[in-house]
Design an enzyme around this catalytic site. Structure first.
Site, PDB file in Angstrom:
ATOM      1  N   PHE A 106    -101.296  61.857  -1.193  1.00  0.00           N
ATOM      2  CA  PHE A 106    -100.850  61.496   0.152  1.00  0.00           C
ATOM      3  C   PHE A 106    -100.211  60.108   0.228  1.00  0.00           C
ATOM      4  O   PHE A 106     -99.452  59.810   1.148  1.00  0.00           O
ATOM      5  CB  PHE A 106    -102.020  61.597   1.141  1.00  0.00           C
ATOM      6  CG  PHE A 106    -102.924  60.397   1.202  1.00  0.00           C
ATOM      7  CD1 PHE A 106    -102.780  59.443   2.205  1.00  0.00           C
ATOM      8  CD2 PHE A 106    -103.941  60.218   0.277  1.00  0.00           C
ATOM      9  CE1 PHE A 106    -103.629  58.352   2.285  1.00  0.00           C
ATOM     10  CE2 PHE A 106    -104.793  59.128   0.345  1.00  0.00           C
ATOM     11  CZ  PHE A 106    -104.636  58.187   1.352  1.00  0.00           C
ATOM     12  N   LYS A 107    -100.477  59.272  -0.765  1.00  0.00           N
ATOM     13  CA  LYS A 107     -99.930  57.915  -0.731  1.00  0.00           C
ATOM     14  C   LYS A 107     -98.402  57.911  -0.731  1.00  0.00           C
ATOM     15  O   LYS A 107     -97.775  56.972  -0.257  1.00  0.00           O
ATOM     16  CB  LYS A 107    -100.440  57.108  -1.930  1.00  0.00           C
ATOM     17  CG  LYS A 107    -101.970  57.109  -2.124  1.00  0.00           C
ATOM     18  CD  LYS A 107    -102.701  56.391  -1.012  1.00  0.00           C
ATOM     19  CE  LYS A 107    -104.200  56.534  -1.100  1.00  0.00           C
ATOM     20  NZ  LYS A 107    -104.886  55.622  -1.951  1.00  0.00           N
TER      21      LYS A 107
END
Length: 493
Positions: A106-107
């Site tokens: 998700f980063k």
């Protein structure tokens, strides 16, 4: 404009907050006010267009053209498919897959945007120095930051990770990063908290700052302590809501719950900010692993980080000092900077108690729970059995805590689980959980990667394909105590 959680800096522009990364005298930047943004005004827009509408009010010294250019990353092929964050219906809930970017975590949703936010901020701030980005990582931030900043002109990045404290895939992702401006440091005998503390100590060192400025360098951060990292994360909660309405799983104006597997609290803080902006979120559910400092806090009001540290199968959550929690407490205390200052006073040595009014506000906003290793593996297995859906060990923690929440509250509000990483990043542990379905060798990470694909029919994410064959730059070894000296040696001496 932006202010410090500790009352020591006010009236900063977005460019200043993003360039500095962290308040020089300690504390984190927060917006002085929050815009209201009606989700109905975003219907029918692409993800990039939603991102522009969500982010623009926070970037008042940026032009609309600049922000429109920045959000093109969501549609220029860096993310798989047309939708960078699909909401997948599973059972009676939805899984928000935030791992379709280049590093399968998700980063990427924020770290593909941050370099351009920083580049534009430097122009507004009239800074001509090169930027030295320092990043502490518990696994996923490191590769996503390296990928976002590699070969960016005028930018250098150093990532510190706990050696032996990340998955083999995560480590290999970092050590195979290309780019002449990227540096990877394996911190021997240290954990994420020690890496993060060392980086914060460097930011706070006036001597180091002066020495760097003589070399035409300034510090900034790509961790979620930087507002430019946190801001793009607000976007995908709006996107989740829009998709839920479009899919007919909620009625317009119906509320959703959000479950977030939590380490440094940034992803959860972004959900809180979305709610603060008017998004109809009912309950935010905080899910921790065995490093359950947050679950204990929400029960007792005592934050106690001086406790045993566990290396788990969900390494990105192996954190005891959740930096963004300071932002959360700032809001829960009624923006009382004196309280924040007293709670985060260094002499407290990682332990403090909040007053009863603040605790009551925290508990009304967030439900918190945790799952141990065995429960995490069981949840991966049972979810596959029930839904033929594969969770990674972080999202499985969120799923288990959601099940506990349902059992405790009987709350039937439609719930979105934030899925923070592809199961392929942790394939050996996922295969171990699914042993009865697979003959793959879970002790060999690369065999497990292929085995998981064969079992599920899911494609191995592009960024992980052939990873074991890529040439790697060995990580520089360093002790936690030696981090500051290493930075001096690399960039000053």
């Amino acid at each position: 404009m932006y202010e410090s959680t500790r009352g020591n800096l006010y009236g900063q522009t977005a460019s200043q907050a993003i360039t500095l990364g962290m308040v020089p005298g300690g504390g984190l930047f927060v917006p002085s006010t929050f815009p209201n943004l009606n989700w109905q005004d975003l219907q029918g827009l692409t993800y990039g267009e939603v991102a522009k509408r969500v982010m623009m009010p926070y970037l008042s010294d940026f032009s609309e053209e600049a922000v429109a250019e920045i959000v093109k990353v969501y549609s220029d092929g860096r993310f798989d498919g047309e939708d960078p964050a699909p909401l997948v219906p599973v059972g009676n809930f939805g899984v928000l897959e935030l791992w379709h970017g280049p590093t399968a975590a998700f980063k990427d949703m924020a770290l593909q945007v941050l370099p351009d936010l920083l580049k534009n901020s430097l122009k507004h701030f009239n800074r001509e120095e090169d930027v030295l980005i320092l990043v502490a990582t518990s696994g996923d931030t490191g590769k996503a930051a390296l990928e976002g900043f590699k070969d960016r002109e005028g930018m250098h990045i150093v990532v510190f990770y706990p050696a032996g404290g990340v998955s083999p895939v995560q480590e290999r992702q970092m050590t195979t990063t290309e780019g002449l401006n990227t540096h990877v440091v394996g911190v021997v005998g240290g954990n994420f908290d020690q890496c993060q503390t060392a980086v914060k100590g460097i930011f706070a060192s006036d001597t180091l700052k002066t020495q760097l400025q003589e070399k035409k360098l300034i510090f900034s951060s790509a961790n979620s302590i930087n507002w430019g990292r946190l801001l793009p994360q607000i976007v995908y909660y709006y996107w989740a809501y829009l998709q839920a309405v479009k899919q007919g799983t909620i009625t317009p104006e119906g509320k959703i719950n959000v479950v977030v597997p939590t380490g440094n609290f940034g992803n959860l803080q972004a959900a809180f900010y979305a709610k603060r902006m008017g998004l109809p979120i009912n309950r935010i559910i905080c899910a921790s692993n065995s490093n359950n400092v947050l679950a204990d806090f929400f029960k007792t009001g005592v934050y106690q980080s001086q406790r045993p540290f566990f290396q788990t199968i969900s390494p990105s959550m192996d954190i005891l000092v959740s930096s963004n929690f300071e932002r959360f407490l700032y809001e829960m205390s009624g923006r009382d900077s004196e309280k924040i200052q007293s709670w985060y006073n260094a002499s407290n040595q990682g332990e403090f108690s909040v007053d009863s009014a603040t605790l009551k506000e925290c508990q009304a906003t967030v439900y918190a729970g945790w799952a141990n290793e065995e429960e995490t593996l069981q949840t991966i297995a049972s979810s596959y059995e029930d839904y033929r859906y594969v969770f990674d060990p972080h999202t499985a923690v969120a799923m288990k805590v959601y099940e506990d929440y349902l059992s405790a509250t009987k709350d039937q509000t439609f719930t979105v689980i934030a899925s923070t990483a592809s199961p392929f990043k942790f394939s050996s542990n996922v295969i171990r959980a699914l042993a009865k379905y697979s003959n793959s060798n879970c002790s060999d990470e690369w065999e497990a990667l292929a085995g998981l694909s064969q079992l599920t029919g899911w494609k191995i994410p592009l960024g992980l394909q052939g990873l074991d064959k890529k040439p790697e730059k060995k990580a520089t070894p360093c002790s936690p105590e030696g981090i500051k000296e290493l930075i001096k040696k690399m960039f000053i001496e």
